[in-house]
Design a protein around this motif. Structure first.
Motif, short mmCIF file in Angstrom:
data_model
loop_
_atom_site.label_atom_id
_atom_site.label_comp_id
_atom_site.label_asym_id
_atom_site.label_seq_id
_atom_site.Cartn_x
_atom_site.Cartn_y
_atom_site.Cartn_z
N ASP A 178 0.86 -1.17 0.00
CA ASP A 178 0.00 0.00 0.00
C ASP A 178 0.91 1.23 0.00
O ASP A 178 1.61 1.46 0.97
N LEU A 179 0.93 2.00 -1.11
CA LEU A 179 1.88 3.11 -1.19
C LEU A 179 1.20 4.39 -1.69
O LEU A 179 0.22 4.32 -2.45
N PRO A 180 1.70 5.55 -1.29
CA PRO A 180 1.10 6.81 -1.76
C PRO A 180 1.51 7.14 -3.20
O PRO A 180 2.65 6.91 -3.59
N LEU A 181 0.56 7.69 -3.95
CA LEU A 181 0.85 8.17 -5.30
C LEU A 181 1.74 9.41 -5.20
O LEU A 181 1.54 10.25 -4.34
N VAL A 182 2.70 9.50 -6.11
CA VAL A 182 3.61 10.64 -6.12
C VAL A 182 3.51 11.33 -7.48
O VAL A 182 3.46 10.66 -8.52
N ALA A 206 -7.80 9.25 -8.56
CA ALA A 206 -6.94 9.33 -7.37
C ALA A 206 -5.95 10.47 -7.55
O ALA A 206 -5.39 10.66 -8.62
N PRO A 244 -2.45 12.70 -6.24
CA PRO A 244 -1.17 12.43 -5.56
C PRO A 244 -1.37 12.45 -4.05
O PRO A 244 -2.14 13.26 -3.53
N GLY A 245 -0.72 11.56 -3.34
CA GLY A 245 -0.87 11.46 -1.89
C GLY A 245 -1.81 10.33 -1.49
O GLY A 245 -1.67 9.76 -0.41
N GLU A 246 -2.77 10.00 -2.36
CA GLU A 246 -3.65 8.88 -2.03
C GLU A 246 -2.90 7.57 -2.12
O GLU A 246 -2.00 7.41 -2.93
N HIS A 247 -3.35 6.62 -1.30
CA HIS A 247 -2.68 5.31 -1.30
C HIS A 247 -3.30 4.38 -2.34
O HIS A 247 -4.50 4.38 -2.55
N GLY A 282 7.18 5.69 -2.31
CA GLY A 282 5.97 6.12 -2.98
C GLY A 282 5.95 5.49 -4.35
O GLY A 282 6.88 4.77 -4.74
#
Ligand code: AMP
Ligand code: MG
Length: 412
Positions: free
Chosen positions: A333-337, A395, A397-400, A364
Protein backbone atom coordinates in the motif's frame (compact mmCIF):
# COMPACT_ATOMS: atom_id res chain seq x y z
CA UNK A 1 -23.45 -10.19 -18.83
CA UNK A 2 -21.09 -9.03 -16.10
CA UNK A 3 -17.47 -10.01 -16.71
CA UNK A 4 -15.80 -12.43 -14.31
CA UNK A 5 -13.94 -10.46 -11.60
CA UNK A 6 -10.16 -10.89 -11.57
CA UNK A 7 -9.99 -12.46 -8.12
CA UNK A 8 -12.54 -15.10 -9.11
CA UNK A 9 -10.50 -15.83 -12.21
CA UNK A 10 -7.37 -16.21 -10.06
CA UNK A 11 -9.30 -18.59 -7.77
CA UNK A 12 -10.42 -20.71 -10.71
CA UNK A 13 -6.85 -20.93 -12.03
CA UNK A 14 -5.45 -21.71 -8.60
CA UNK A 15 -8.04 -24.39 -7.79
CA UNK A 16 -7.68 -25.98 -11.22
CA UNK A 17 -3.89 -26.05 -10.93
CA UNK A 18 -4.13 -27.62 -7.47
CA UNK A 19 -6.62 -30.22 -8.68
CA UNK A 20 -4.45 -31.09 -11.66
CA UNK A 21 -1.40 -31.38 -9.45
CA UNK A 22 -3.16 -33.63 -6.95
CA UNK A 23 -4.51 -35.87 -9.70
CA UNK A 24 -0.99 -37.05 -10.54
CA UNK A 25 1.50 -38.63 -8.16
CA UNK A 26 4.49 -36.36 -7.53
CA UNK A 27 7.15 -36.97 -10.13
CA UNK A 28 10.55 -36.77 -8.51
CA UNK A 29 14.10 -37.71 -9.31
CA UNK A 30 17.32 -37.66 -7.37
CA UNK A 31 20.00 -35.23 -8.46
CA UNK A 32 23.39 -34.27 -7.13
CA UNK A 33 23.56 -31.03 -5.23
CA UNK A 34 25.80 -29.70 -8.01
CA UNK A 35 22.97 -30.04 -10.52
CA UNK A 36 20.11 -29.12 -8.25
CA UNK A 37 20.02 -25.31 -8.61
CA UNK A 38 16.60 -24.04 -9.59
CA UNK A 39 14.79 -27.25 -8.75
CA UNK A 40 12.20 -27.56 -6.01
CA UNK A 41 13.30 -29.92 -3.28
CA UNK A 42 10.93 -32.84 -2.76
CA UNK A 43 11.71 -33.68 0.85
CA UNK A 44 12.36 -32.03 4.18
CA UNK A 45 16.08 -32.13 4.92
CA UNK A 46 17.13 -32.57 8.54
CA UNK A 47 20.40 -31.67 10.19
CA UNK A 48 22.68 -34.72 10.26
CA UNK A 49 24.76 -33.04 12.98
CA UNK A 50 24.24 -30.07 15.28
CA UNK A 51 25.33 -26.59 14.20
CA UNK A 52 27.87 -25.64 15.34
CA UNK A 53 29.03 -29.24 15.64
CA UNK A 54 31.32 -28.33 18.57
CA UNK A 55 31.78 -25.37 20.91
CA UNK A 56 33.44 -22.96 18.55
CA UNK A 57 35.36 -19.71 18.82
CA UNK A 58 33.65 -16.82 17.02
CA UNK A 59 36.76 -14.64 17.15
CA UNK A 60 40.50 -14.66 16.88
CA UNK A 61 41.87 -14.28 20.44
CA UNK A 62 42.59 -16.31 23.55
CA UNK A 63 40.58 -19.05 25.19
CA UNK A 64 40.55 -18.30 28.92
CA UNK A 65 38.84 -19.13 32.19
CA UNK A 66 36.56 -16.17 32.86
CA UNK A 67 37.13 -16.44 36.61
CA UNK A 68 40.85 -15.75 36.05
CA UNK A 69 40.22 -12.24 34.78
CA UNK A 70 39.88 -9.81 37.65
CA UNK A 71 40.62 -6.10 37.72
CA UNK A 72 41.90 -3.87 34.92
CA UNK A 73 44.42 -6.30 33.50
CA UNK A 74 45.52 -9.90 34.05
CA UNK A 75 48.63 -11.70 32.88
CA UNK A 76 48.18 -15.31 31.70
CA UNK A 77 50.58 -17.96 30.43
CA UNK A 78 49.99 -18.94 26.81
CA UNK A 79 50.30 -22.74 26.72
CA UNK A 80 49.17 -23.64 23.18
CA UNK A 81 47.62 -22.42 19.92
CA UNK A 82 44.59 -23.88 18.09
CA UNK A 83 43.91 -23.12 14.43
CA UNK A 84 40.57 -23.73 12.71
CA UNK A 85 40.38 -27.43 11.86
CA UNK A 86 42.64 -28.47 14.74
CA UNK A 87 41.55 -30.58 17.68
CA UNK A 88 42.72 -29.04 21.01
CA UNK A 89 45.45 -31.16 22.55
CA UNK A 90 45.38 -29.81 26.08
CA UNK A 91 43.22 -28.05 28.63
CA UNK A 92 43.36 -24.46 29.81
CA UNK A 93 44.37 -24.57 33.47
CA UNK A 94 44.05 -21.77 36.02
CA UNK A 95 46.22 -18.78 35.05
CA UNK A 96 46.57 -20.10 31.49
CA UNK A 97 45.35 -19.10 28.05
CA UNK A 98 45.39 -20.78 24.63
CA UNK A 99 45.67 -18.69 21.47
CA UNK A 100 42.66 -19.58 19.31
CA UNK A 101 41.46 -18.75 15.78
CA UNK A 102 37.94 -18.11 14.54
CA UNK A 103 36.19 -21.41 13.90
CA UNK A 104 38.48 -23.50 16.11
CA UNK A 105 37.09 -25.77 18.85
CA UNK A 106 37.17 -24.40 22.40
CA UNK A 107 39.62 -26.36 24.56
CA UNK A 108 38.49 -27.99 27.80
CA UNK A 109 38.82 -25.73 30.81
CA UNK A 110 38.14 -22.53 28.88
CA UNK A 111 34.74 -20.85 29.14
CA UNK A 112 35.29 -17.60 27.20
CA UNK A 113 37.32 -16.14 24.35
CA UNK A 114 38.99 -12.75 24.73
CA UNK A 115 39.31 -10.97 21.39
CA UNK A 116 42.86 -10.33 20.29
CA UNK A 117 42.25 -6.56 20.28
CA UNK A 118 41.91 -6.63 24.08
CA UNK A 119 45.30 -8.36 24.60
CA UNK A 120 49.01 -7.72 24.40
CA UNK A 121 51.18 -10.68 23.65
CA UNK A 122 54.67 -10.85 25.17
CA UNK A 123 56.36 -14.13 24.28
CA UNK A 124 54.89 -16.93 26.41
CA UNK A 125 52.60 -14.51 28.15
CA UNK A 126 49.58 -12.42 27.32
CA UNK A 127 48.13 -9.43 29.15
CA UNK A 128 44.37 -9.24 28.99
CA UNK A 129 42.47 -5.99 29.57
CA UNK A 130 39.35 -6.06 31.75
CA UNK A 131 37.06 -8.94 32.70
CA UNK A 132 34.82 -11.20 30.60
CA UNK A 133 31.50 -13.02 30.94
CA UNK A 134 31.27 -16.80 30.80
CA UNK A 135 30.46 -17.89 27.24
CA UNK A 136 31.70 -14.69 25.58
CA UNK A 137 32.59 -15.21 21.88
CA UNK A 138 31.76 -18.91 22.02
CA UNK A 139 29.12 -20.44 19.73
CA UNK A 140 27.84 -23.41 21.72
CA UNK A 141 27.39 -26.83 20.17
CA UNK A 142 23.89 -26.99 18.66
CA UNK A 143 23.04 -23.38 19.51
CA UNK A 144 22.02 -22.60 15.88
CA UNK A 145 20.55 -25.92 14.81
CA UNK A 146 19.89 -29.08 16.81
CA UNK A 147 20.65 -32.46 15.28
CA UNK A 148 17.53 -33.77 13.51
CA UNK A 149 15.94 -30.33 13.08
CA UNK A 150 14.48 -29.50 9.64
CA UNK A 151 16.87 -27.11 7.91
CA UNK A 152 15.31 -26.99 4.41
CA UNK A 153 11.56 -27.51 3.94
CA UNK A 154 10.07 -29.45 1.08
CA UNK A 155 8.91 -27.02 -1.65
CA UNK A 156 11.90 -24.70 -1.44
CA UNK A 157 13.68 -23.71 -4.59
CA UNK A 158 17.30 -24.71 -4.33
CA UNK A 159 19.17 -21.46 -4.85
CA UNK A 160 22.44 -20.06 -3.57
CA UNK A 161 22.10 -19.99 0.20
CA UNK A 162 19.71 -22.93 0.37
CA UNK A 163 22.20 -24.98 -1.64
CA UNK A 164 24.88 -23.99 0.88
CA UNK A 165 22.70 -25.12 3.77
CA UNK A 166 22.20 -28.48 2.07
CA UNK A 167 25.96 -28.71 1.70
CA UNK A 168 26.45 -27.92 5.40
CA UNK A 169 24.40 -30.95 6.34
CA UNK A 170 25.84 -33.39 3.86
CA UNK A 171 22.89 -33.54 1.46
CA UNK A 172 24.99 -34.28 -1.62
CA UNK A 173 22.09 -35.97 -3.37
CA UNK A 174 18.59 -34.53 -3.15
CA UNK A 175 15.20 -35.55 -4.51
CA UNK A 176 13.66 -32.78 -6.63
CA UNK A 177 10.34 -32.38 -8.41
CA UNK A 178 10.13 -32.51 -12.17
CA UNK A 179 9.74 -28.99 -13.56
CA UNK A 180 6.45 -28.13 -15.22
CA UNK A 181 6.70 -28.29 -19.00
CA UNK A 182 5.27 -25.23 -20.68
CA UNK A 183 4.77 -24.76 -24.42
CA UNK A 184 4.39 -21.27 -25.86
CA UNK A 185 2.69 -20.67 -29.21
CA UNK A 186 2.27 -17.25 -30.81
CA UNK A 187 -0.63 -16.88 -33.23
CA UNK A 188 -1.17 -14.29 -35.94
CA UNK A 189 -0.77 -13.90 -39.71
CA UNK A 190 1.06 -10.62 -39.15
CA UNK A 191 3.88 -12.13 -37.10
CA UNK A 192 7.42 -12.89 -38.16
CA UNK A 193 10.15 -14.35 -36.00
CA UNK A 194 12.83 -12.06 -34.61
CA UNK A 195 15.43 -13.37 -37.09
CA UNK A 196 13.29 -12.35 -40.07
CA UNK A 197 12.77 -8.95 -41.66
CA UNK A 198 9.18 -7.78 -41.24
CA UNK A 199 7.43 -6.94 -44.50
CA UNK A 200 4.87 -4.18 -44.87
CA UNK A 201 2.03 -4.76 -42.38
CA UNK A 202 4.07 -7.33 -40.49
CA UNK A 203 5.47 -7.10 -36.95
CA UNK A 204 7.97 -9.14 -35.02
CA UNK A 205 6.57 -11.69 -32.61
CA UNK A 206 7.60 -10.42 -29.19
CA UNK A 207 5.11 -12.26 -26.97
CA UNK A 208 6.60 -15.68 -27.53
CA UNK A 209 9.92 -14.41 -26.23
CA UNK A 210 8.34 -12.58 -23.27
CA UNK A 211 6.32 -15.63 -22.26
CA UNK A 212 9.17 -18.08 -22.75
CA UNK A 213 11.45 -15.85 -20.67
CA UNK A 214 8.80 -15.65 -17.96
CA UNK A 215 8.48 -19.43 -17.97
CA UNK A 216 12.23 -19.83 -17.67
CA UNK A 217 12.36 -17.33 -14.82
CA UNK A 218 9.69 -19.43 -13.10
CA UNK A 219 11.81 -22.58 -13.49
CA UNK A 220 9.67 -24.25 -16.13
CA UNK A 221 10.96 -26.45 -18.94
CA UNK A 222 9.93 -24.20 -21.77
CA UNK A 223 9.13 -25.55 -25.21
CA UNK A 224 9.03 -23.22 -28.20
CA UNK A 225 5.75 -23.91 -29.96
CA UNK A 226 6.57 -21.50 -32.77
CA UNK A 227 4.30 -19.12 -34.63
CA UNK A 228 0.96 -20.42 -35.91
CA UNK A 229 -0.93 -18.66 -38.69
CA UNK A 230 -4.55 -17.69 -38.14
CA UNK A 231 -5.54 -20.90 -39.84
CA UNK A 232 -7.60 -23.57 -38.14
CA UNK A 233 -5.58 -26.52 -39.41
CA UNK A 234 -2.22 -25.06 -38.56
CA UNK A 235 -3.43 -23.89 -35.17
CA UNK A 236 -4.95 -27.29 -34.39
CA UNK A 237 -1.67 -29.00 -35.19
CA UNK A 238 0.36 -26.70 -32.94
CA UNK A 239 -2.20 -27.00 -30.16
CA UNK A 240 -2.16 -30.80 -30.32
CA UNK A 241 1.62 -30.79 -29.89
CA UNK A 242 1.40 -28.34 -26.98
CA UNK A 243 -1.19 -30.40 -25.15
CA UNK A 244 1.30 -33.08 -24.14
CA UNK A 245 2.90 -30.77 -21.57
CA UNK A 246 1.68 -29.40 -18.24
CA UNK A 247 0.91 -25.91 -19.50
CA UNK A 248 0.04 -24.62 -22.95
CA UNK A 249 0.22 -20.86 -23.48
CA UNK A 250 -1.06 -19.21 -26.64
CA UNK A 251 -0.78 -15.56 -27.45
CA UNK A 252 -3.29 -13.80 -29.69
CA UNK A 253 -6.42 -14.95 -31.41
CA UNK A 254 -8.73 -14.90 -28.39
CA UNK A 255 -10.60 -11.67 -29.15
CA UNK A 256 -13.75 -11.32 -31.20
CA UNK A 257 -12.18 -10.79 -34.64
CA UNK A 258 -12.98 -13.00 -37.61
CA UNK A 259 -9.48 -14.50 -37.49
CA UNK A 260 -9.56 -15.31 -33.78
CA UNK A 261 -9.79 -19.09 -33.96
CA UNK A 262 -8.03 -20.08 -30.77
CA UNK A 263 -11.09 -20.89 -28.65
CA UNK A 264 -12.76 -22.90 -31.39
CA UNK A 265 -9.58 -24.89 -32.04
CA UNK A 266 -8.99 -25.56 -28.36
CA UNK A 267 -12.53 -26.86 -27.94
CA UNK A 268 -12.14 -29.05 -31.00
CA UNK A 269 -9.03 -30.56 -29.37
CA UNK A 270 -10.97 -31.38 -26.20
CA UNK A 271 -10.00 -28.41 -24.02
CA UNK A 272 -12.66 -27.51 -21.48
CA UNK A 273 -12.91 -23.69 -21.33
CA UNK A 274 -13.27 -22.51 -17.72
CA UNK A 275 -13.43 -18.80 -18.47
CA UNK A 276 -13.09 -16.47 -21.43
CA UNK A 277 -12.97 -12.71 -20.86
CA UNK A 278 -12.53 -11.24 -17.39
CA UNK A 279 -12.97 -7.81 -15.81
CA UNK A 280 -9.37 -6.68 -16.17
CA UNK A 281 -7.63 -3.90 -18.07
CA UNK A 282 -5.44 -4.58 -19.93
CA UNK A 283 -6.14 -8.23 -20.70
CA UNK A 284 -9.92 -8.60 -20.93
CA UNK A 285 -10.03 -11.25 -23.72
CA UNK A 286 -7.98 -13.80 -21.73
CA UNK A 287 -9.10 -17.42 -21.85
CA UNK A 288 -8.39 -20.31 -19.48
CA UNK A 289 -9.14 -23.99 -19.83
CA UNK A 290 -7.87 -27.48 -19.14
CA UNK A 291 -7.65 -31.02 -20.31
CA UNK A 292 -7.06 -34.00 -18.03
CA UNK A 293 -3.36 -33.19 -17.90
CA UNK A 294 -2.74 -29.69 -19.26
CA UNK A 295 -3.67 -26.15 -18.21
CA UNK A 296 -4.34 -23.90 -21.19
CA UNK A 297 -3.97 -20.12 -21.25
CA UNK A 298 -5.13 -18.13 -24.26
CA UNK A 299 -3.58 -14.71 -23.67
CA UNK A 300 -4.49 -11.59 -25.63
CA UNK A 301 -2.08 -10.63 -28.39
CA UNK A 302 -1.37 -7.13 -27.23
CA UNK A 303 2.04 -7.40 -25.60
CA UNK A 304 1.10 -5.65 -22.37
CA UNK A 305 -2.18 -7.55 -22.03
CA UNK A 306 -0.37 -10.78 -22.59
CA UNK A 307 2.27 -9.93 -19.99
CA UNK A 308 -0.15 -8.71 -17.32
CA UNK A 309 -2.44 -11.71 -17.64
CA UNK A 310 0.58 -14.02 -17.58
CA UNK A 311 1.85 -12.40 -14.37
CA UNK A 312 -1.52 -12.63 -12.67
CA UNK A 313 -2.79 -16.01 -13.87
CA UNK A 314 -0.04 -18.07 -15.49
CA UNK A 315 2.71 -17.52 -12.92
CA UNK A 316 0.64 -18.68 -9.90
CA UNK A 317 -0.41 -21.74 -11.90
CA UNK A 318 3.13 -22.82 -12.79
CA UNK A 319 4.26 -22.25 -9.23
CA UNK A 320 1.50 -24.53 -7.99
CA UNK A 321 2.30 -27.18 -10.59
CA UNK A 322 5.95 -26.89 -9.61
CA UNK A 323 4.88 -27.64 -6.00
CA UNK A 324 6.07 -24.29 -4.75
CA UNK A 325 4.22 -22.73 -1.84
CA UNK A 326 4.51 -19.13 -3.04
CA UNK A 327 1.72 -18.77 -5.59
CA UNK A 328 0.02 -15.75 -4.05
CA UNK A 329 0.67 -12.23 -5.38
CA UNK A 330 1.88 -9.60 -2.93
CA UNK A 331 0.75 -6.00 -2.82
CA UNK A 332 2.11 -2.98 -0.98
CA UNK A 333 0.00 0.00 0.00
CA UNK A 334 1.88 3.11 -1.19
CA UNK A 335 1.10 6.81 -1.76
CA UNK A 336 0.85 8.17 -5.30
CA UNK A 337 3.61 10.64 -6.12
CA UNK A 338 3.50 13.50 -8.67
CA UNK A 339 0.74 12.11 -10.86
CA UNK A 340 -2.81 11.05 -10.14
CA UNK A 341 -4.85 8.34 -11.85
CA UNK A 342 -8.17 8.44 -13.70
CA UNK A 343 -11.28 6.72 -12.44
CA UNK A 344 -11.56 3.10 -13.56
CA UNK A 345 -14.41 1.85 -15.70
CA UNK A 346 -15.72 -1.36 -14.28
CA UNK A 347 -12.57 -3.47 -14.62
CA UNK A 348 -9.62 -4.10 -12.31
CA UNK A 349 -7.00 -1.88 -13.90
CA UNK A 350 -3.22 -2.22 -13.90
CA UNK A 351 -1.07 0.81 -14.50
CA UNK A 352 2.72 0.83 -15.00
CA UNK A 353 4.59 2.85 -12.39
CA UNK A 354 7.91 3.37 -10.68
CA UNK A 355 8.85 3.09 -7.05
CA UNK A 356 10.29 6.37 -5.76
CA UNK A 357 12.06 7.11 -2.52
CA UNK A 358 10.43 9.73 -0.34
CA UNK A 359 12.02 11.25 2.78
CA UNK A 360 14.14 8.74 4.62
CA UNK A 361 13.45 5.21 3.47
CA UNK A 362 9.71 5.62 2.82
CA UNK A 363 8.45 4.56 -0.61
CA UNK A 364 5.97 6.12 -2.98
CA UNK A 365 4.76 5.14 -6.44
CA UNK A 366 4.75 7.33 -9.55
CA UNK A 367 2.46 6.31 -12.42
CA UNK A 368 4.02 6.29 -15.87
CA UNK A 369 2.56 7.85 -18.95
CA UNK A 370 1.80 5.06 -21.40
CA UNK A 371 -0.08 4.53 -24.55
CA UNK A 372 -2.25 1.52 -23.84
CA UNK A 373 -1.85 -2.20 -24.08
CA UNK A 374 0.27 -2.24 -27.23
CA UNK A 375 2.94 -0.05 -25.62
CA UNK A 376 5.14 -2.68 -24.04
CA UNK A 377 8.25 -0.55 -24.39
CA UNK A 378 6.86 1.96 -21.88
CA UNK A 379 5.66 -0.90 -19.71
CA UNK A 380 9.04 -2.56 -19.70
CA UNK A 381 10.60 0.65 -18.39
CA UNK A 382 8.30 0.60 -15.37
CA UNK A 383 9.35 -1.19 -12.21
CA UNK A 384 5.94 -2.10 -10.75
CA UNK A 385 2.21 -2.21 -11.50
CA UNK A 386 -0.50 -0.29 -9.66
CA UNK A 387 -3.71 -2.27 -9.20
CA UNK A 388 -6.99 -0.36 -9.02
CA UNK A 389 -10.44 -1.69 -8.20
CA UNK A 390 -13.11 -1.85 -10.91
CA UNK A 391 -15.10 1.06 -9.40
CA UNK A 392 -12.21 3.27 -8.22
CA UNK A 393 -12.68 7.02 -8.55
CA UNK A 394 -9.92 9.33 -9.75
CA UNK A 395 -6.94 9.33 -7.37
CA UNK A 396 -4.86 12.38 -6.49
CA UNK A 397 -1.17 12.43 -5.56
CA UNK A 398 -0.87 11.46 -1.89
CA UNK A 399 -3.65 8.88 -2.03
CA UNK A 400 -2.68 5.31 -1.30
CA UNK A 401 -2.90 2.65 -3.99
CA UNK A 402 -2.11 -1.07 -4.18
CA UNK A 403 1.19 -1.90 -5.83
CA UNK A 404 1.81 -5.38 -7.21
CA UNK A 405 5.29 -6.36 -6.10
CA UNK A 406 7.65 -7.81 -8.67
CA UNK A 407 7.79 -11.53 -7.99
CA UNK A 408 11.55 -11.47 -7.81
CA UNK A 409 11.28 -9.35 -4.64
CA UNK A 410 8.82 -11.59 -2.84
CA UNK A 411 10.11 -15.08 -3.45
CA UNK A 412 9.52 -15.99 0.17
P1 AMP B 1 -4.93 -10.41 -31.23
O1 AMP B 1 -5.10 -10.68 -29.77
O2 AMP B 1 -4.46 -11.60 -31.98
O3 AMP B 1 -6.13 -9.77 -31.81
O4 AMP B 1 -3.76 -9.33 -31.35
C1 AMP B 1 -3.92 -8.06 -30.78
C2 AMP B 1 -2.75 -7.16 -31.15
O5 AMP B 1 -1.55 -7.71 -30.61
C3 AMP B 1 -2.51 -7.01 -32.62
O6 AMP B 1 -2.12 -5.68 -32.86
C4 AMP B 1 -1.36 -7.94 -32.88
O7 AMP B 1 -0.60 -7.55 -33.99
C5 AMP B 1 -0.58 -7.87 -31.62
N1 AMP B 1 0.11 -9.13 -31.41
C6 AMP B 1 -0.45 -10.35 -31.49
N2 AMP B 1 0.43 -11.33 -31.23
C7 AMP B 1 1.61 -10.69 -31.00
C8 AMP B 1 2.92 -11.16 -30.68
N3 AMP B 1 3.18 -12.46 -30.57
N4 AMP B 1 3.88 -10.25 -30.50
C9 AMP B 1 3.61 -8.93 -30.62
N5 AMP B 1 2.41 -8.44 -30.89
C10 AMP B 1 1.40 -9.29 -31.10
MG1 MG C 1 -4.28 -12.13 -33.93
Amino acid sequence: MALLPLDEAIDIVTQTALALRESHPPDTRVTTLWEASGFVIATDVRADRPMPPFDKSMMDGFAVRAADLVGASTELVVVDEIAAGEVPSREVGPGEAIAIMTGAPIPLGADAVVVVERTQRAGERVIVQGTIGVGANIARLGSQVAEGEIVVERGRIIESLTAGVLASFGAHEVPVYRRPRMTVIATGDELVSVEETPGPAQIRDSNRKTLMALGEAEWCRVVDGGIAKDDRHELARNIRDGLDGDVLVLSGGVSAGSYDHVRECLEAEGVEILFHQIAIKPGKPVLFGRTARTLVFGLPGNPVSSYVTAMLLLVPAVRILGRRPDARSWYLDLPLVERGLDATQGRTTFHPADLVRLDGDALGVRPRAWDGSADHVAYARASVLIRRDPQASAAMPGEHVRVLMPRSLVEW
